[in-house]
Scaffold this motif. Sequence first.
Motif, PDB file in Angstrom:
ATOM      1  N   LYS A  34       0.461  -1.027  -0.106  1.00 43.50           N
ATOM      2  CA  LYS A  34      -0.109  -0.269  -0.316  1.00 43.50           C
ATOM      3  C   LYS A  34       1.052   0.922  -0.087  1.00 43.50           C
ATOM      4  O   LYS A  34       1.589   1.152   0.150  1.00 43.50           O
ATOM      5  N   ARG A  72      -0.481   0.702   8.389  1.00 43.86           N
ATOM      6  CA  ARG A  72      -0.802  -0.176   7.877  1.00 43.86           C
ATOM      7  C   ARG A  72      -1.762  -1.428   9.301  1.00 43.86           C
ATOM      8  O   ARG A  72      -1.135  -1.823   9.995  1.00 43.86           O
ATOM      9  N   LEU A  79      -5.396   1.826   5.808  1.00 37.24           N
ATOM     10  CA  LEU A  79      -3.865   2.186   6.218  1.00 37.24           C
ATOM     11  C   LEU A  79      -3.714   3.502   6.059  1.00 37.24           C
ATOM     12  O   LEU A  79      -4.836   4.528   6.480  1.00 37.24           O
TER      13      LEU A  79
END
Length: 123
Positions: A34, A72, A79
């Motif tokens: 992410k 996260r 996130l």
Amino acid sequence: QVQLVESGGGLVQAGGSLRLSCAASGRTLSTYAKGWFRQAPGKEREFVAAINWSSDRTYYADSVKGRFTISRDNAKNTLYLQMNSLKPEDTAVYYCANGLSFDQMVRGTPSYWGQGTQVTVSS
């Protein structure tokens, strides 16, 4: 498909802090890397920070290193981006993103994008 929804943006004075969140739904594989990107008016979208699936690898743009922290929570499919010591030049629309690999995030080619949240830092 993966849906990403950012929140937490707003107006803050220089030196202040904000915490952005990005909630994922749909095909939310916890193994996705992410990241956060941002786009200021009249500029191209740029990489801000990335994190791998197990949170033991992070990478930051030089412009935010030491001020921003990416994290996260895989159990919550969320996130985060903690932004401290904000500067007017941090003003931008911030986007979260998911990718199949950490390197993909750092290269700026994620697979999924959120719709963005505005962060405005006043001087």
